[in-house]
Structures are given as structure tokens and as C-alpha cells.
Design an enzyme around this catalytic site. Sequence first.
Site, PDB file in Angstrom:
ATOM      1  N   GLY A  17      40.777  35.993  31.329  1.00  0.00           N
ATOM      2  CA  GLY A  17      41.312  37.412  31.978  1.00  0.00           C
ATOM      3  C   GLY A  17      42.784  37.314  32.088  1.00  0.00           C
ATOM      4  NE  ARG A  78      36.377  36.739  30.950  1.00  0.00           N
ATOM      5  CZ  ARG A  78      37.012  36.242  31.947  1.00  0.00           C
ATOM      6  NH1 ARG A  78      37.539  35.163  31.707  1.00  0.00           N
ATOM      7  NH2 ARG A  78      37.875  37.276  32.871  1.00  0.00           N
ATOM      8  CG  ASP A 109      38.123  27.562  34.771  1.00  0.00           C
ATOM      9  OD1 ASP A 109      38.097  28.727  34.069  1.00  0.00           O
ATOM     10  OD2 ASP A 109      37.126  27.449  35.648  1.00  0.00           O
ATOM     11  CB  THR A 132      43.773  32.616  35.986  1.00  0.00           C
ATOM     12  OG1 THR A 132      42.830  33.028  36.687  1.00  0.00           O
ATOM     13  CG2 THR A 132      44.170  31.176  36.777  1.00  0.00           C
ATOM     14  CG  ASP A 134      40.193  33.666  39.484  1.00  0.00           C
ATOM     15  OD1 ASP A 134      40.233  34.963  39.840  1.00  0.00           O
ATOM     16  OD2 ASP A 134      39.096  33.631  38.429  1.00  0.00           O
ATOM     17  CG  ASP A 136      40.190  29.119  39.232  1.00  0.00           C
ATOM     18  OD1 ASP A 136      41.223  29.270  38.697  1.00  0.00           O
ATOM     19  OD2 ASP A 136      38.893  29.312  38.907  1.00  0.00           O
ATOM     20  NE  ARG A 178      32.967  35.412  36.599  1.00  0.00           N
ATOM     21  CZ  ARG A 178      33.690  36.038  35.416  1.00  0.00           C
ATOM     22  NH1 ARG A 178      33.041  36.978  35.117  1.00  0.00           N
ATOM     23  NH2 ARG A 178      34.804  35.600  34.986  1.00  0.00           N
TER      24      ARG A 178
HETATM   25  O1  F6P Z   1      39.232  35.036  35.961  1.00  0.00           O
HETATM   26  C1  F6P Z   1      39.801  35.989  36.420  1.00  0.00           C
HETATM   27  C2  F6P Z   1      38.921  37.400  37.116  1.00  0.00           C
HETATM   28  O2  F6P Z   1      39.720  38.292  37.242  1.00  0.00           O
HETATM   29  C3  F6P Z   1      38.109  36.853  38.189  1.00  0.00           C
HETATM   30  O3  F6P Z   1      38.580  36.803  39.182  1.00  0.00           O
HETATM   31  C4  F6P Z   1      36.863  37.770  37.848  1.00  0.00           C
HETATM   32  O4  F6P Z   1      35.785  37.338  38.471  1.00  0.00           O
HETATM   33  C5  F6P Z   1      36.979  38.058  36.367  1.00  0.00           C
HETATM   34  O5  F6P Z   1      38.120  37.455  36.002  1.00  0.00           O
HETATM   35  C6  F6P Z   1      36.425  39.354  35.821  1.00  0.00           C
HETATM   36  O6  F6P Z   1      36.271  39.166  34.778  1.00  0.00           O
HETATM   37  P1  F6P Z   1      36.165  40.387  33.583  1.00  0.00           P
HETATM   38  O7  F6P Z   1      37.422  41.120  33.484  1.00  0.00           O
HETATM   39  O8  F6P Z   1      35.886  39.733  32.041  1.00  0.00           O
HETATM   40  O9  F6P Z   1      34.968  41.189  33.928  1.00  0.00           O
END
Ligand code: F6P
Length: 328
Positions: A17, A78, A109, A132, A134, A136, A178
Site C-alpha cells: 500500500g 502487491r 511487512d 506504510t 499502519d 506496525d 486490517r
Molecule cells: O497496509 C496499508 C493499508 O492501508 C492498510 O491499513 C489497509 O488495510 C490496506 O492497506 C488496504 O489495502 P488495499 O489498498 O490494497 O485495499
Amino acid sequence: MSTSPIVRHIGILTSGGDSPGMNAAIRATVRCAAVNGIRTTGILGGYNGLVGDHTRPLGPRDVSNTIQRGGTILRSARSEDFRTAEGRSKAAATMRKHGMDALVAIGGDGTFTGANVLFKEHGTRVIGIPGTIDNDLAGTDMTVGYDTAINTAVEAIDRIRDTASSHDRLFFVEVMGRDTGFIALACAVAGGAEFVLVPERLEHIEELVTALGKASGTKSSSIVIVAEGEQEGGAFDVARKVKQHMPAADIRVSVIGHIQRGGAPSVQDRLLASRLGVAAVDGLLAGTHDAMAGVINGQVQYTPFDKAIGKRKTLDADLFRVLSILAT
Ligand code: F6P
């Protein structure tokens, strides 16, 4: 980690992301590389670009006018292909073909898990920059993008508060996360919410209802922050369940979503990204690889990927206590 300091050409990619500040990290890496006489090649679309050989040269002027831009000029993905051994062999072949001796990978990660496997299978030297929203990752106090994301979300929550209090409503506001509740917890405290639900803690609806019941004795409106990955199924499910216990409550749900991922990076994120871009090149020149550059207590530190991804960063328990005191 090992010592092998000959670095003449590095590849750089953003993966997973996107997060505000990724461009500032690319810019810092490219410029620090150039200062050290190292060529940089940008890899387009995350690991997919390595697998499929989609690249472009990046010089110091190619990253002009990017420090303030959200998203990533290299684009991100991804990559499913990179999860396969065959995909990773193609990625390593692309690096050999271009003569890249090392890679700077900006992401979370998943990005570092991939980098770690690439090193184990092909000996590819990779250094990571935590990018990121997040927050995390162990090995850094803050990840690039987190500060901007929580500021964006809190700005939205402030607006929701205006309408919530005007209509005496109970709002469930869903923020990203998530797997982790760093965004949710920070937003709950900074946004003056009554309660927070995060993936790391199982809260029973009954507890939430009791807390909201207490609050409704003295308050006409309330805000509950819900991390998207919390265990009751997200803000809409939580709202539906609470409604069963509180039929008279005037409930609304607002999902902030990807708005949190876009926009100009905050000063904090630009500073962090700039420092870590330089740290990535410094680290490679000093022989560090298979590790993530981070800032802990104000100091740049390198944490092996195994540790950065293997050790889960935990939420600050005291912030939950602070929230519950301030919500009274
Ligand atoms: O990992 C970053 C993030 O924004 C998370 O907070 C979220 O759950 C996820 O990516 C959403 O991913 P996507 O944009 O692929 O739906």
C-alpha cells in the site's frame, strides 16, 4: 548482515500500500546515491517491475518537485508473481541484467518478507525503508506515512464531530488497519472519541454498550473509532449490533478509507523519509543489508528483516487508559 561495500548501482522500488512520504524517501535515496557516485534505477510497480523488467533511470533532477507529493512516482503493487520462486528468479535476473548490486525497497511487512526471501534465495542485497500508514513495524518508532494518515483521519473526525453534536448522534468511524490498531488508537485519543475497537483486542459489544450507556447520561453525541480489522466485523457490523442494544440511539457510520493514504506528506513524514533515504544508502555503503533502516528514539538504527517482520510491534497500553480517562 555481512560486509560487501562495493555499490555502484542500486535499484529502488515501492511496494504494498502506498503511503505519503514515499516520494520523499525515493528522492533522498536517489540524491544520496548520486552524491556517492552511485547510479539509481527506479523499478516500476513494486516487485512486478523487477519480475517483468520495467525500469527507468533516476537521477537527482528526476526526483525534483516530488518531496511534497503523495502516492509514489514509481507506482506500487502487491505482487502475486513475486510470491513464487519462479517470479523471484526473474527478479534476480533483472537485477543481474542491469548490473544492480543492491536494492532499496520501500514498503511494509510484505515488502520486507519478499526482500528477505530474495536475499536467502539469490543473495540479493536489500535495505528497507518502512513506508506504510499502519505503523506496525518493529525497528522504527514511526513508519513513513503514519503521521500524515492520522492527521488526515483526525481532520475528518473533527468534521464528523461537528455534525454528530449538531444532531445528537452516535457515530462509528472506521479507519484503516486490517491487522493493527495504531491508526485507530491515535485517532481515538487525538480525535476525542469515547471508545476504540482494534484488531489486537477482543472487546465485547456489551462492554461497548455499557460504556456508551454511561456516556449518554452526560453527553448528547459520541464517537467510536473502529479499526477496519477489529474482531466484530468493521464499523457497519458494530453499529448494527449496538443498535440492537440501544434502539433509541440515532446511529451513523462513516468509513474514511483510502483518503487516509493520499495527500501531501506532513513535515514529520518528509523529515523521516529524507533521513531514511540517506540512511539506506549509508547502510549499503557500510555493508549493511537484509535489514530495515528506522529511527528509534531519534537515532537511525538498522534492524534485520527477520526481526522487523517477525516481532510484532505492540500498541501502547497506556494510551487505552488515557482514552478511557479522557472519555469520561
Ligand atoms: O497496509 C496499508 C493499508 O492501508 C492498510 O491499513 C489497509 O488495510 C490496506 O492497506 C488496504 O489495502 P488495499 O489498498 O490494497 O485495499
